[in-house]
Design an enzyme around this catalytic site. Structure first.
Site, PDB file in Angstrom:
ATOM      1  N   ASP A 165      -5.170  -8.033  -3.241  1.00  0.00           N
ATOM      2  CA  ASP A 165      -5.435  -7.726  -1.617  1.00  0.00           C
ATOM      3  C   ASP A 165      -6.706  -8.433  -1.365  1.00  0.00           C
ATOM      4  OD1 ASP A 165      -5.253  -6.899   0.777  1.00  0.00           O
ATOM      5  OD2 ASP A 165      -5.246  -4.620   0.409  1.00  0.00           O
ATOM      6  N   HIS A 180       0.789  -1.244  -0.072  1.00  0.00           N
ATOM      7  CA  HIS A 180       0.132   0.011  -0.058  1.00  0.00           C
ATOM      8  C   HIS A 180       0.944   1.364   0.042  1.00  0.00           C
ATOM      9  CE1 HIS A 180      -3.398  -2.436   0.246  1.00  0.00           C
ATOM     10  NE2 HIS A 180      -3.199  -2.718   1.695  1.00  0.00           N
TER      11      HIS A 180
END
Length: 448
Positions: free
Chosen positions: A321, A270
């Protein structure tokens, strides 16, 4: 993974810098043994792959059980933190058997999307209440077996998750995640078996929230001793940055740097909310960054500084994810289009650079340096997309990279080969007969 040599004739192939028509790829013992260009017609006995063949895609960040949340968490509004409560409820219902069934279907969905290797960020280790299974790695072994049965490779990123926050013990939902302390985590993770052809073992720090600062080095040293990949969720939310500053007087990136976590085998996932110093620390240490655009926008996380961290020296990879969708073409496209929205300019990466992030660079982030390219000696992992679907028809074949990134979707994948074996043929999975049915059944079993 492959028992007999196989010759593939590729109608068009992306050879890292350009699209080449008429390419023969010979495979044996799971690797590419020869690549020949300028072959206008298929040789006798060759497997024919029409369309554009790319190196296999690497999904560098996955939480397989989050696939059960698709649709459910799109109801209503909220934040990352309200989403997390729904995620906890699903995690609480999983067993080794049900997780195996779900993950097998999820990894089969990945194969159908052209993904040949997954990095599974695995922190659901124990039974409800935190008690250990008879095999303390039963959940991790279920994931490794599931990947093998779905025909793809896996790097199990066994994750240390020890705290609910800075100085806080695990809450009730997190007891399944915790090994008590980093040494307990290291002892359990060290029991995972190495040496399987389709699986490698890595490590992860869930986040600076979830691993106390004085225990970060234990996890980093474990990975360093094994020359294994080390991943970490980093600055996904501004709340994490604020809490870290309150507890330690620095950003999460600085905390990781001070405790030996950053480096060329480390990937920060991220990295959405970074300071200029954070970017220098990541780039200067060669730490990779895995962007997950579909999840980051689904959870309203924000747009990370992908171009800036790459310019500073951080290689980029891509992950799906939470599996809001499983589509590495969409992740690659999303990274570029997010940056266009942020800057109001176009063309931050070439299509070739985005494909490398989705293939070779993703594999390197997962410890598979010998995958992600159509070249002699590489693992024989590749995928073929149609150039004649309603999404991809029209552009010249030489623009195949641009077509793949900016027009194609997972629905355009026609074939997937892993270790020289055809796992997906003509859009159908060869090992899991009914992937949609398997997903529906596995997810339905988790409903209360």
């Amino acid at each position: 993974m492959q028992l007999t040599p196989t010759t593939y004739w590729l109608e068009h192939a992306w050879l890292d810098t350009h699209v080449e028509p008429g390419v023969v790829v010979e495979t044996g013992d799971g690797r590419i043994t020869a690549v020949r260009t300028g072959v206008e017609a298929p040789p006798p006995g060759a497997e024919i792959l029409r369309g554009l063949t790319l190196p296999g895609l690497a999904n560098a960040h996955s939480h397989a059980f989050h696939r059960a949340l698709r649709g459910t968490v799109q109801v209503g509004s909220g934040t990352f933190w309200t989403w997390r409560e729904v995620m906890y409820a699903t995690a609480a219902r999983l067993t080794p058997d049900s997780y195996h069934e779900l993950a097998r279907a999820v990894y089969a969905e990945m194969a159908l999307a052209g993904i040949t290797c997954v990095g599974e960020f695995h922190y659901l280790h124990h039974a409800p209440g935190g008690g250990r299974y008879e095999d303390p790695n039963a959940m991790g072994e279920a994931l490794i077996a599931a990947a093998g049965e779905a025909g793809i490779r896996i790097t199990l990123l066994d994750t240390a998750y020890l705290s609910a926050g800075f100085g806080e013990p695990p809450n009730r939902q997190q007891l399944r995640f915790s090994d008590g302390d980093a040494q307990g985590w290291a002892e359990r993770a060290g029991q995972l078996k190495e040496g399987r052809a389709h699986a490698r073992i890595g490590a992860a720090v869930h986040s600076v929230r979830a691993v106390p600062a004085d225990q970060l080095r234990t996890v980093a040293q474990w990975a360093q001793d094994r020359e294994a990949p080390l991943h970490v969720h980093l600055s996904e939310q501004t709340a994490e940055n604020d809490a870290c500053r309150a507890a330690h007087g620095c950003t999460p990136t600085r905390l990781l740097a001070d405790h030996g976590v950053l480096g060329p085998r480390t990937t920060a996932v991220h990295a959405t909310h970074l300071t200029d110093e954070d970017i220098r620390l990541l780039g200067g240490s060669g730490t990779g960054v895995c962007m997950c655009p579909t999840t980051e926008r689904d959870l309203a996380d924000g747009i990370g500084p992908a171009t800036t961290v790459q310019e500073a020296g951080s290689p980029l990879s891509l992950g799906s994810d939470s599996h809001a969708v499983i589509d590495l073409f969409e992740e690659a496209r999303g990274m570029e289009l997010n940056e266009r929205l942020r800057t109001r300019t176009r063309g931050h990466w070439t299509a070739a650079a985005l494909l490398r992030a989705a293939s070779a660079d993703g594999h390197r982030a997962l410890g598979w340096d010998d995958a992600g390219a159509l070249r002699t000696g590489a693992l024989a992992d590749f995928t073929t997309i149609a150039l004649d679907s309603v999404r991809t028809a029209g552009p010249l074949p030489r623009l195949g990279a641009e077509t793949a990134v900016f027009a194609a979707s997972n629905a355009d994948v026609r074939h997937t080969v892993v270790g020289g074996r055809q796992v997906v043929r003509d859009g159908a999975h060869a090992l899991v007969p009914d992937v949609a049915g398997s997903l529906a059944s596995a997810i339905d079993a988790l409903r209360e």
